[in-house]
Motif scaffolding. Structure first.
Motif, PDB file in Angstrom:
ATOM      1  N   ASP A 193       0.816  -1.218   0.000  1.00 47.21           N
ATOM      2  CA  ASP A 193       0.000   0.000   0.000  1.00 47.21           C
ATOM      3  C   ASP A 193       0.850   1.269   0.000  1.00 47.21           C
ATOM      4  O   ASP A 193       2.051   1.240   0.286  1.00 47.21           O
ATOM      5  CB  ASP A 193      -0.912   0.034   1.229  1.00 47.21           C
ATOM      6  N   ALA A 243      -8.662   2.408 -10.212  1.00 49.13           N
ATOM      7  CA  ALA A 243      -7.671   1.566 -10.890  1.00 49.13           C
ATOM      8  C   ALA A 243      -7.536   0.182 -10.286  1.00 49.13           C
ATOM      9  O   ALA A 243      -7.345  -0.791 -10.989  1.00 49.13           O
ATOM     10  CB  ALA A 243      -6.317   2.264 -10.905  1.00 49.13           C
ATOM     11  N   ASN A 244      -7.590   0.072  -8.973  1.00 50.70           N
ATOM     12  CA  ASN A 244      -7.334  -1.231  -8.356  1.00 50.70           C
ATOM     13  C   ASN A 244      -8.576  -1.884  -7.790  1.00 50.70           C
ATOM     14  O   ASN A 244      -8.489  -2.802  -6.973  1.00 50.70           O
ATOM     15  CB  ASN A 244      -6.259  -1.095  -7.267  1.00 50.70           C
ATOM     16  N   HIS A 287     -10.815  -0.745  -5.741  1.00 47.20           N
ATOM     17  CA  HIS A 287     -11.228  -0.404  -4.381  1.00 47.20           C
ATOM     18  C   HIS A 287     -12.207   0.767  -4.328  1.00 47.20           C
ATOM     19  O   HIS A 287     -12.716   1.092  -3.259  1.00 47.20           O
ATOM     20  CB  HIS A 287      -9.996  -0.098  -3.520  1.00 47.20           C
ATOM     21  N   LYS A 302      -4.680   1.181  -1.527  1.00 48.92           N
ATOM     22  CA  LYS A 302      -4.322  -0.222  -1.322  1.00 48.92           C
ATOM     23  C   LYS A 302      -3.818  -0.875  -2.606  1.00 48.92           C
ATOM     24  O   LYS A 302      -4.169  -0.481  -3.720  1.00 48.92           O
ATOM     25  CB  LYS A 302      -5.534  -0.994  -0.802  1.00 48.92           C
ATOM     26  N   ASP A 303      -2.990  -1.917  -2.413  1.00 48.49           N
ATOM     27  CA  ASP A 303      -2.562  -2.815  -3.493  1.00 48.49           C
ATOM     28  C   ASP A 303      -1.852  -2.092  -4.633  1.00 48.49           C
ATOM     29  O   ASP A 303      -1.954  -2.493  -5.795  1.00 48.49           O
ATOM     30  CB  ASP A 303      -3.765  -3.594  -4.051  1.00 48.49           C
ATOM     31  N   VAL A 304      -1.118  -1.049  -4.339  1.00 48.84           N
ATOM     32  CA  VAL A 304      -0.389  -0.325  -5.381  1.00 48.84           C
ATOM     33  C   VAL A 304       0.725  -1.196  -5.967  1.00 48.84           C
ATOM     34  O   VAL A 304       1.055  -1.081  -7.153  1.00 48.84           O
ATOM     35  CB  VAL A 304       0.175   0.992  -4.826  1.00 48.84           C
ATOM     36  N   SER A 333       0.625  -4.257  -6.783  1.00 43.93           N
ATOM     37  CA  SER A 333       0.102  -5.101  -7.861  1.00 43.93           C
ATOM     38  C   SER A 333      -0.727  -4.312  -8.868  1.00 43.93           C
ATOM     39  O   SER A 333      -1.090  -4.846  -9.917  1.00 43.93           O
ATOM     40  CB  SER A 333      -0.749  -6.235  -7.281  1.00 43.93           C
ATOM     41  N   HIS A 334      -1.029  -3.044  -8.556  1.00 41.76           N
ATOM     42  CA  HIS A 334      -1.793  -2.184  -9.463  1.00 41.76           C
ATOM     43  C   HIS A 334      -1.105  -0.811  -9.535  1.00 41.76           C
ATOM     44  O   HIS A 334      -1.617   0.165  -8.994  1.00 41.76           O
ATOM     45  CB  HIS A 334      -3.236  -2.017  -8.982  1.00 41.76           C
ATOM     46  N   ALA A 361      -2.673   2.781 -10.068  1.00 41.07           N
ATOM     47  CA  ALA A 361      -3.518   3.455  -9.077  1.00 41.07           C
ATOM     48  C   ALA A 361      -2.974   4.826  -8.709  1.00 41.07           C
ATOM     49  O   ALA A 361      -3.724   5.691  -8.233  1.00 41.07           O
ATOM     50  CB  ALA A 361      -3.643   2.589  -7.822  1.00 41.07           C
TER      51      ALA A 361
END
Length: 338
Positions: free
Chosen positions: A29, A91-92, A94, A112-114, A116-117, A120
């Motif tokens: 994140d 983008a992800n 959320h 979150k999850d930057v 893997s994405h 974002a």
């Protein structure tokens, strides 16, 4: 635990600046220190309908924003503390500020999850300020509508609605070299903004001269013996059924009508109209890939988006900002200083 203010919806027309826990980023994140956030027309809609979270769960608000990287999870490789950024809220998956668990009207935003994405979060060029950075999201919404229309330099267009999205579409079209753009709205103030941003002409809603103005500026065509404007593209950015129906009625054979406004009620449309006119009726939702294009547009210096922003309020005065944003006669894009 440390807390911070954050705007949340608690029910129908019940929006508050609450105290919430400061978010703690995980390994993938990024924590963004929010500088500016824009109030969107969809925010007003969310508030009117009470949000759409489970009962008893407040809905965080705010999805148009820019800021600075505050903390980076150990698995995020291409971002560093202190970098100036804008956030793609969709983008992800959320849905930041759009029904997700995080919202951008707060001093700190957890993205979150930057890891893997990476799409974002986008870096802001040095020449793009925080206010411009917070306009990237609505500009991307509008740019996707332009891309969906297939409009090219030299084509003609009518933008229905001079709210922030309609005006952002005008900016994008002018950047693309489309000079013959008429804008229609009910607000004299917003039409003045459209002229400042380069509209070829403007018309008030209900003005009987709209069809005549389009014919005069864009030429005249014919549908089964009846004269109609030769306008190539109609971009409907009001969310009002009568506006969409008017676009379809005015359209020439093979014209394109883009539905960019958010409609909450059905309309009655005779398929024979689509058949006879061979209309291309297309929707436009969000921004699958427009963020880099919009950032490049702002970095180029070829457009001036400053007229889009009419007011700025500190976060603690969010309710006053909301009242201003609802006033179409005096408000363009209302910014929040977070």
């Amino acid at each position: 635990m440390e807390t911070m203010p954050a705007v949340q919806i608690h029910g129908v027309d019940d929006v508050r600046v609450d105290q919430v826990n400061v978010p703690e980023p995980g390994g993938g994140d990024v924590l963004v220190k929010v500088a500016r956030g824009g109030i969107c027309g969809s925010d007003l809609g969310y508030i009117a309908q009470g949000g759409f979270m489970p009962p008893g769960v407040p809905m965080p608000l705010g999805h148009e924003l820019s800021g600075t990287v505050e903390r980076v999870g150990r698995d995020v490789k291409k971002l560093a503390v202190g970098q100036r950024v804008t956030v793609n809220p969709m983008a992800n998956g959320h849905a930041i500020g759009n029904g997700g668990t995080e919202g951008g009207f707060a001093p700190l935003l957890l993205v979150k999850d930057v890891a893997s994405h990476p799409g974002a979060i986008h870096l802001l060029p040095d020449s793009v300020g925080f206010e411009e950075g917070a306009l990237i999201e609505p500009l991307a919404v509008a740019m996707h509508g332009i891309n969906q229309s297939g409009i090219q330099a030299g084509d003609t267009a009518l933008i229905m609605g001079a709210g922030p999205i309609g005006l952002c579409a005008l900016v994008g079209m002018r950047y693309r070299g489309i000079d013959k753009v008429v804008v229609v709205d009910r607000s004299a103030h917003r039409l003045a903004l459209a002229r400042e941003l380069g509209a070829q002409a403007t018309c008030r809603v209900g003005d009987d001269e709209l069809a005549a103005t389009l014919k005069r500026l864009h030429g005249e065509s014919e549908v089964m013996g009846s004269p109609v404007p030769a306008t190539d593209v109609y971009l409907e950015a009001t969310g009002a059924g009568p506006a969409l129906l008017q676009a379809i009625e005015l359209a020439r054979i093979n014209a394109t009508v883009v539905v960019l406004g958010v409609h909450h009620a059905p309309i009655e449309l005779h398929p024979l109209t689509l058949l006879i006119k061979e209309l291309r009726l297309v929707g436009s939702m969000a921004y699958p890939g427009e963020y880099p294009e919009v950032i490049q547009m702002l970095e180029s210096g070829a457009v001036d988006v400053a007229p889009l922003v009419s007011h700025s309020f500190p976060l603690e005065e969010f309710l006053d900002a909301l009242d201003t944003a609802r006033d179409q006669e005096r408000a363009g894009k209302v910014m929040i200083e977070c």
